[in-house]
Every structure is written in C-alpha cells, then in structure tokens.
Design a protein around this motif. Structure first.
Motif, PDB file in Angstrom:
ATOM      1  N   ARG A   1       0.818  -1.213   0.000  1.00 22.36           N
ATOM      2  CA  ARG A   1       0.000   0.000   0.000  1.00 22.36           C
ATOM      3  C   ARG A   1       0.857   1.270   0.000  1.00 22.36           C
ATOM      4  O   ARG A   1       0.586   2.218  -0.747  1.00 22.36           O
ATOM      5  N   ASP A   2       1.900   1.290   0.855  1.00 17.48           N
ATOM      6  CA  ASP A   2       2.642   2.533   1.082  1.00 17.48           C
ATOM      7  C   ASP A   2       4.137   2.433   0.781  1.00 17.48           C
ATOM      8  O   ASP A   2       4.858   3.435   0.937  1.00 17.48           O
ATOM      9  N   GLY A   3       4.597   1.257   0.369  1.00 21.19           N
ATOM     10  CA  GLY A   3       6.037   1.073   0.173  1.00 21.19           C
ATOM     11  C   GLY A   3       6.500   1.114  -1.263  1.00 21.19           C
ATOM     12  O   GLY A   3       7.614   0.671  -1.571  1.00 21.19           O
ATOM     13  N   VAL A   4       5.696   1.673  -2.164  1.00 24.68           N
ATOM     14  CA  VAL A   4       6.071   1.698  -3.583  1.00 24.68           C
ATOM     15  C   VAL A   4       7.264   2.621  -3.856  1.00 24.68           C
ATOM     16  O   VAL A   4       8.153   2.256  -4.635  1.00 24.68           O
ATOM     17  N   PRO A   5       7.355   3.810  -3.258  1.00 27.85           N
ATOM     18  CA  PRO A   5       8.554   4.630  -3.490  1.00 27.85           C
ATOM     19  C   PRO A   5       9.830   3.917  -3.056  1.00 27.85           C
ATOM     20  O   PRO A   5      10.861   4.001  -3.741  1.00 27.85           O
ATOM     21  N   TRP A   6       9.765   3.212  -1.936  1.00 23.90           N
ATOM     22  CA  TRP A   6      10.929   2.421  -1.482  1.00 23.90           C
ATOM     23  C   TRP A   6      11.274   1.356  -2.517  1.00 23.90           C
ATOM     24  O   TRP A   6      12.446   1.175  -2.873  1.00 23.90           O
TER      25      TRP A   6
END
Length: 365
Positions: A259-264
C-alpha cells in the motif's frame, strides 16, 4: 540464514534475501501493532485489498478479494492448490533450470515432475512445453503446469505473447496453470510483468503472490492465492485451516508494503538496475569466460561458468578457494550444471569483492 550458514570469512551471495533497510511503512505498521499488543490471529481482507490496489496501479490488473485465499507462503500455497486440482501421482510440469523447492515440495506432495526445459536463450520453449503437456496428460489424469513468472534463476520476464502461447497450449491439453509470481514486483527497467490471470486464456488458472521478496519480508510469513474466474470454485474448497498458517504481523507488514512502500520499491529497483550492469562490467573485465545475460527481473544473476573448467558444481570450487558463497546450479535441474546463481541485492562494494574473489579462485584452480 544468509549470514550464519557459512563461516565469517565467507561472503554470502546465495539465498534470496536483500541487504537493504526495511521500508519505513513496514516498520511503522509492525511497531504500531506491537505497541498495542496486536499479536493475535489474522482475519479479514486487508492483504487481498492491498494486493488489488498495488496490482491495479502497477499492472492494470484487478484482484477481487472473493477470489483469493490467504496462505502461509507461496510454496505452501502452491502445494495446497495442487491438492485442489490434482491427486497423488499426477504430473506437474516445470521449466528447468528452476527454483529448487519446486522439485522438493512437488515430490513431497506425492506428485511427479515432468520437465520442459527453457531454451538456450532462457526463454520458454513452446515445443518443449507441448511435449511435456502431452507426456503429463498421456494417462488421462489431471496435470498442472507450475509457471515461474518472472523466472528464477534466469531473471527472464515472460512476455504477453509468450504467456498467451502458454495459455493456448494449456487449454488444448487440459493442463491447469499455477503461476508463482512472487518476483512480479521486481521487474527491472526495460521489461514489464504480465499477470498470468490477466490473460484471456488464464481464467481457469491460479496465481500465488506475496510481498516477501520485493520488500525483503521472508521472515514475516504471508502470501495470497488468487483464482481466475473459472477456478474460483476450486479455490473455495481450500480448507479453512490453511488460512491459519500466515503470520498476523506478516499480513500487516505485507499490506503496508504493497500500500505505502512503492517509493521504497522503486528506489530498490534503481539500485538493482545499476548492480546488474556493474556485474556485467566486472565479469567482462575479470572473468570474460563467464556467460551472463543481465536479468530482466528478480535480483538474481544466472552465471554460465562452464568455460571456466570447474566441473558441474562451480559453486563448490568458488566457496572452497574464493570464500564466496553462491547457489549451486545443480539443484535447479536440467541446464543447471556448470552454473551458479548470484544475488545482486547487495552493495556495489560487495559485488565487486565477490567478483574479485571469484577471479582469484579461478586463477588458483
């Protein structure tokens, strides 16, 4: 496991685990759960919803929660799907050289392996597949094709055209496809992952997905089995107790990553892109006899060392004389002899030192 299997003087580049700090959303999700004592049993569609959101953004593929089931991890999920659509003694087609646990888990489940080797170009061979499908179904019994997509160890990312050919052949021979897509988020620049279930001919197939490889969460167990529309009734027969195996903290971590770790993830992919090119340069300079096709996906490099004259298992020589641990190609099956698998997911300095040690080992051989 990566750092403790061998003595301290050995540089480990074998097991599929990355040398990276965790994505901050994962750390926050697990820390928040621990802070309130949320360490019980998992329940609910949070993982399926996170996979669906990620798949929509990344591949324009929808994953309906009603056609999913939580499983402990990808390999155990594969075994449970095999139990749904095959019986003891039935055939499972694989594409060697391929991930060794395919052999271990399939045979432990009392199914038999039928190989359909990749071509010399590391790509699917339709003629080999058709021959394997004929052999697998010759006795009229059910058969499964266990597809590794992207492929481990070669790093091949199968194209839509190739997968459409697979679907056509599987339908023609009555073979059910089970796609291991654990490396799907790890497709490097220049290639694109095509979810097997997104193909028109994939409606009776299954996919196993997980955030564990892409976000380095192997110790936080969880995965998702996904059924195509025609396979939904089969997946609905999966025993309830299978869903008791995943870790609740694993599900929270995986959902946060998706959900929130795509930039990483995108930053990691940039580093892997650099590392695959670095390895090519280092090998050309220090070990030009080693044949290496840069992977299109995964963080694994499949190295053909046959011209080095180190025998069927170069990894054994490189470990003994170079103190660098690589995965032996032999357990990957047909086509693995004389090869090693190297893990690119580390620092440029470690890759440089690994090639230096490999070259020194070859010089001393």
């Amino acid at each position: 496991m990566k750092w403790r299997t061998y003595p301290e003087d050995v540089l480990p580049l074998w097991v599929a685990e990355m040398d990276v700090p965790l994505a901050e959303p994962v750390v926050e999700a697990v820390s928040a759960a621990l802070a309130i004592g949320d360490t019980g049993y998992p329940v609910g569609p949070v993982y399926a919803e996170a996979v669906d959101a990620f798949a929509r953004r990344r591949w324009d593929w929808r994953v309906p929660a009603e056609r999913t089931a939580i499983v402990p991890d990808v390999m155990l999920g594969i075994v449970e799907v095999l139990r749904l659509v095959t019986g003891p003694g039935d055939a499972v087609v694989v594409n060697p050289p391929v991930y060794p646990p395919f052999y271990w888990f399939v045979t432990h489940a009392d199914r038999r392996i039928v190989p359909a080797p990749l071509g010399e170009d590391h790509r699917l061979d339709p003629a080999a597949l058709e021959a394997a499908f004929r052999e697998a179904t010759a006795d009229g019994r059910p058969a499964v094709y266990l597809l590794c997509s992207p492929h481990n160890p070669t790093g091949t990312v199968h194209t839509a055209e190739e997968l459409t050919t697979v679907a056509t052949l599987a339908r023609a021979h009555g073979v059910r496809v089970v796609a291991d897509e654990i490396h799907a988020p790890l497709v490097l620049p220049g290639a694109r992952h095509v979810p097997y279930l997104s193909l028109p001919g994939g409606s009776d197939a299954f996919s196993l997905v997980s955030a564990s490889k892409a976000w380095n969460l192997a110790g936080l167990k969880a995965a998702l089995a996904v059924a195509g529309p025609e396979a939904a009734a089969d997946l609905a027969r999966m025993p309830e107790e299978v869903g008791h195996g995943p870790s609740h903290l694993g599900i929270l971590a995986h959902a946060a990553a998706l959900r929130d770790g795509v930039p990483w993830l995108d930053a990691v992919l940039g580093g892997l892109d650099d590392n695959r090119a670095l390895l090519a340069d280092l090998l050309a300079q220090h070990l030009p006899e080693v044949a290496y096709r840069q992977p299109e996906g995964t963080y694994l490099a499949w190295l053909d060392c046959r011209r080095l004259g180190l025998g069927d298992d170069p990894a054994e020589v490189l470990l003994a004389r170079g103190r660098v641990a690589l995965s032996s190609g032999v357990p990957f099956g047909v086509g693995g002899e004389g090869h090693v698998r190297l893990n690119l997911a580390t620092s440029p300095e470690v890759i440089t030192e690994a090639v230096r040690r490999m070259a020194a080992a070859v010089a001393a051989a």
